[in-house]
Every structure is written in structure tokens, then in C-alpha cells.
Scaffold this active site. Structure first.
Site, PDB file in Angstrom:
ATOM      1  N   LEU A   1     -49.726 -14.301 -43.927  1.00 27.58           N
ATOM      2  CA  LEU A   1     -48.826 -13.183 -44.243  1.00 27.58           C
ATOM      3  C   LEU A   1     -49.634 -11.989 -44.737  1.00 27.58           C
ATOM      4  CD1 LEU A   1     -45.876 -15.029 -46.032  1.00 27.58           C
ATOM      5  CD2 LEU A   1     -45.860 -13.971 -43.780  1.00 27.58           C
ATOM      6  N   CYS A   2     -48.945 -10.857 -44.848  1.00 26.64           N
ATOM      7  CA  CYS A   2     -49.536  -9.618 -45.349  1.00 26.64           C
ATOM      8  C   CYS A   2     -50.280  -9.891 -46.644  1.00 26.64           C
ATOM      9  CB  CYS A   2     -48.441  -8.581 -45.577  1.00 26.64           C
ATOM     10  SG  CYS A   2     -48.969  -7.115 -46.468  1.00 26.64           S
ATOM     11  N   PRO A   3     -51.489  -9.418 -46.845  1.00 28.70           N
ATOM     12  CA  PRO A   3     -52.229  -8.489 -45.981  1.00 28.70           C
ATOM     13  C   PRO A   3     -53.248  -9.177 -45.087  1.00 28.70           C
ATOM     14  CG  PRO A   3     -53.383  -8.628 -48.051  1.00 28.70           C
ATOM     15  CD  PRO A   3     -52.234  -9.639 -48.112  1.00 28.70           C
ATOM     16  N   MET A   4     -53.270 -10.512 -45.056  1.00 31.40           N
ATOM     17  CA  MET A   4     -54.408 -11.200 -44.451  1.00 31.40           C
ATOM     18  C   MET A   4     -54.626 -10.954 -42.952  1.00 31.40           C
ATOM     19  SD  MET A   4     -55.585 -12.022 -47.191  1.00 31.40           S
ATOM     20  CE  MET A   4     -57.127 -12.831 -46.800  1.00 31.40           C
TER      21      MET A   4
END
Lengths: 189, 80
Positions: B15-18
Site C-alpha cells: 500500500l501507499c507509499p511503498m
């Protein structure tokens, strides 16, 4: 003579001139160093408030921005060696927090509710594969994010530099402002 | 039309930010002109990957969704 007449007299339509201006402005913006710099203040010391500055900082760094995060007051918790145990969430006074069963907010002051809420949020994050705070801190350091701890609040809380995780610099208001005035992106979290 | 990639980043499940953070790391290992293929399941990546590509001077060549997986092809730009 109208302006349109002048433009046409050198063989350019108004639309062509507008296109040139748009392109030049775009080039100027890309050259502006302030578009490549972010200065963020992290002032809160709860688990839910530890995420936004670290998520934005790692993303900014990943997009090639020189990124500075200043940890002040309770935000120091985020870069404390014991951040795992210090960063908690509190359901007290937080009616927005999801609970397994509906309950009046008054109940949240019952002993044990805080740790319960914290472990619930951690496991919820884990289940959804949200990066952990440890992972975000590692990523931030790997990407060269400047993690700066506020010297004054460290004194107030009795923290020594050794109490903080590796790679944290020390600084004050002037150091933050010096970066922030050269950055279009500044946030107080 | 199939685009040939030089490297694949599997960001599925992240998920964000990965997805964007990992994409930034991966594209840095490519030469200008080479293509990174990104696989993601994060719905936010539909907004994030194009924004990241534009801000970093890379070019999003094409993207599509297939069976709940978002597939992006990003060509490394000349800048930086």
C-alpha cells in the site's frame, strides 16, 4: 494596432504564442529548485500521527526531492530508540476511531483500552500490509531524508542524542526555516 | 501492443507509499530509455504512479488493469 496584429506580423498566431509561454513556464518551473524540496514538521507522538510525515517524506524522497523532517515536541517519539513502545493510539476523546462494537467515548477511559486500541490498530495495519514505522524509518534513511530532532524539546524531555535512532541530526527553528524558505512544500503535522 | 520491459517490480499487496517508493528505487537502476514494468494491487497507484512518473521526468507509456492487478510501463527519462 491591436496586439493580435503585432503577433501576426511576425508570423505567429495567438495560440502559438500561448503554447510557447506554456512551455517556457513549464521549463522554468522544472528548473525551480524549490519544487524539489520538502520541509515537514512532525509534532505529534502517537502512532496515527507518526505515519503521515513518514509516508510523505519517503514519497517525496522517492520522487527526487531533498526532504527534511523536523521532529519536535511529542514528534520526537517517532525517532526515539523506543518508538515501538512509545507510539500508541488513544481512543480517549477520539470518537472517529473505529471500535469492534459501538461504545460511548466515555468508556474509552477504562484501563486497558489504550493498549487494546494500539494493538488493534497495529494488527489492522499489518493485515493490510501497510509498511511499519520501522520500515518507513529505514526507507527514509536509505533515501537520504534528513531526520532532524529539535534540540530544545530534547532538553525539555531529557533526551540525549543516544536516545534517538541512528542517523538523526540535531537542529532548531532557524535550521528548519532555512530549509523551509527554499521549499515550496512545507507541512506542519 | 506489447511493450518490452527491462525490469519488473512486483509491488502487489503493498500500500501507499511503498509502490512508488520501490518504483523510485528500481528505476534508478535502469539506463535512460529502459522500461520498468510495475505490478500493483493498490487502487491508489492509479493516481500515484502517473503523478510520480511525471514529477520524476519519467514517462508512463501505458497502463491497464487486469484481474485486479494494475500494470504500468514506465520509461526512464533523460533528466537527472
Amino acid at each position: 494596432m491591436s496586439e493580435t496584429g503585432t503577433i501576426e506580423s511576425v508570423g505567429l498566431t495567438e495560440e502559438a504564442v500561448r503554447q510557447i509561454v506554456r512551455e517556457e513556464l513549464g521549463r522554468a518551473e522544472r528548473r525551480d529548485p524549490a519544487t524539489k524540496k520538502a520541509a515537514i514538521i512532525a509534532s505529534k507522538g502517537t502512532l496515527d500521527f507518526a505515519y503521515p510525515p513518514l509516508i510523505l517524506a519517503t514519497t517525496a524522497a522517492a520522487t527526487g526531492m531533498e526532504t527534511h523532517v523536523f521532529f519536535t515536541f511529542y514528534g520526537l517519539n517517532i525517532v526515539h530508540r523506543e518508538f515501538e513502545s512509545k507510539l500508541k493510539v488513544s481512543p480517549v476523546g477520539n470518537p472517529a476511531m473505529p471500535t469492534p462494537v459501538p461504545m460511548p467515548n466515555l468508556v474509552t477511559v477504562v484501563p486497558g483500552m489504550g493498549p487494546l486500541a494500539t494493538s488493534m490498530m497495529k494488527s489492522r495495519f499489518d493485515r493490510k500490509h501497510v509498511a511499519s514505522i520501522a520500515e518507513l524509518l529505514d526507507t527514509a534513511r536509505e533515501l537520504g531524508v534528513h531526520l532532524v530532532a529539535c534540540q530544545m524539546t530534547m532538553e525539555v524531555f531529557g533526551y540525549e542524542p543516544d536516545d534517538l535512532i541512528e542517523g538523526v541530526e540535531l537542529g532548531g527553528a532557524a535550521a528548519f526555516l532555512s530549509e523551509a524558505r527554499r521549499a515550496h512544500l512545507t507541512l506542519f503535522i | 501492443m506489447a511493450i518490452a520491459e527491462d525490469k519488473v517490480l512486483d509491488a502487489r499487496g503493498l500500500l501507499c507509499p511503498m509502490p512508488v517508493v520501490k518504483a523510485g528505487k528500481e528505476i534508478a537502476t535502469l539506463e535512460p530509455g529502459q522500461v520498468l514494468k510495475i505490478l500493483a494491487t493498490d487502487r491508489g497507484s492509479v493516481a500515484d504512479v502517473p503523478a510520480w512518473a511525471e514529477d520524476t521526468g519519467n514517462e508512463l507509456l501505458e497502463w491497464h488493469e487486469q484481474d485486479g492487478i494494475f500494470v504500468y510501463y514506465v520509461r526512464r527519462g533523460e533528466e537527472e
